[in-house]
Design a protein around this motif. Sequence first.
Motif, PDB file in Angstrom:
ATOM      1  N   ALA A  77       0.835  -1.203   0.000  1.00 36.33           N
ATOM      2  CA  ALA A  77       0.000   0.000   0.000  1.00 36.33           C
ATOM      3  C   ALA A  77       0.868   1.252   0.000  1.00 36.33           C
ATOM      4  CB  ALA A  77      -0.931   0.000   1.208  1.00 36.33           C
ATOM      5  N   GLN A  78       1.936   1.266   0.804  1.00 38.74           N
ATOM      6  CA  GLN A  78       2.804   2.434   0.872  1.00 38.74           C
ATOM      7  C   GLN A  78       3.502   2.675  -0.462  1.00 38.74           C
ATOM      8  OE1 GLN A  78       2.818   4.539   3.653  1.00 38.74           O
ATOM      9  NE2 GLN A  78       3.643   5.812   2.016  1.00 38.74           N
ATOM     10  N   VAL A  79       3.928   1.608  -1.128  1.00 37.54           N
ATOM     11  CA  VAL A  79       4.563   1.747  -2.442  1.00 37.54           C
ATOM     12  C   VAL A  79       3.577   2.341  -3.442  1.00 37.54           C
ATOM     13  CG1 VAL A  79       5.451   0.415  -4.418  1.00 37.54           C
ATOM     14  CG2 VAL A  79       6.353  -0.003  -2.122  1.00 37.54           C
ATOM     15  N   ILE A  80       2.344   1.890  -3.398  1.00 37.22           N
ATOM     16  CA  ILE A  80       1.324   2.434  -4.306  1.00 37.22           C
ATOM     17  C   ILE A  80       1.101   3.912  -4.014  1.00 37.22           C
ATOM     18  CG2 ILE A  80      -1.117   2.333  -4.953  1.00 37.22           C
ATOM     19  CD1 ILE A  80      -0.933  -0.745  -4.399  1.00 37.22           C
ATOM     20  N   LEU A  81       0.957   4.252  -2.744  1.00 34.83           N
ATOM     21  CA  LEU A  81       0.723   5.648  -2.368  1.00 34.83           C
ATOM     22  C   LEU A  81       1.927   6.535  -2.699  1.00 34.83           C
ATOM     23  CD1 LEU A  81      -1.078   5.046   1.044  1.00 34.83           C
ATOM     24  CD2 LEU A  81      -2.120   5.772  -1.122  1.00 34.83           C
ATOM     25  N   ASP A  82       3.134   5.975  -2.613  1.00 37.21           N
ATOM     26  CA  ASP A  82       4.347   6.737  -2.908  1.00 37.21           C
ATOM     27  C   ASP A  82       4.580   6.924  -4.408  1.00 37.21           C
ATOM     28  OD1 ASP A  82       4.886   6.969  -0.213  1.00 37.21           O
ATOM     29  OD2 ASP A  82       6.441   5.402  -0.189  1.00 37.21           O
TER      30      ASP A  82
END
Length: 188
Positions: A77-82
């Motif tokens: 999720a963090q990779v997608i948001l980043d």
Amino acid sequence: MLVAALVSLSACGPRVFEGESAKVIEATELPPPPEPPKVDARVEVTDDKIVIHEKIAFEYDAAKIQRVSHDLLAEVAQVILDNPRIELIRVEGHASAEGEADHNLELSQRRAEAVRAHLVKKGGVPEARLEAEGFGEDRPIADNETEEGRGQNRRVEFVIVRQAYTETRTITDPSTGLSRVETEDKVD
């Protein structure tokens, strides 16, 4: 005065005192501390996928994600948001060839949907950036005749469907030899 003398002595290296005089012992330089071991990322972005280097664990023959995979999904999720340039990701569910093909297709669809829902609800990823699709046993990556191969075929993948990028080109004027750079924002 005594403090100043001690401070100046401490700046020169170790000393051994004999009576009232000090002998300077040549200090050897300590090696630098070792670098911490490099930890390979569990999640990385390639040109066309978000690759996970661990498997997402599910309850046996069910679409319930095991708690052991929650941290991995938080990283996804963090990779997608980043990476806001990644506009649409297909969460793909895949199965081994054990059992009935229809059951495997339905289970892989439910697992893909469960991962999508988890990324939205717990990871904060906007729903519009994710879609889910199960492929059952139709896209094996290993031999279904061995347990190791079947284990590799049971997987979740994150395929980048659409992303924004900037195309850059250099244009040279043949009459003057001068170049200029043009950029154009695109979506693929």
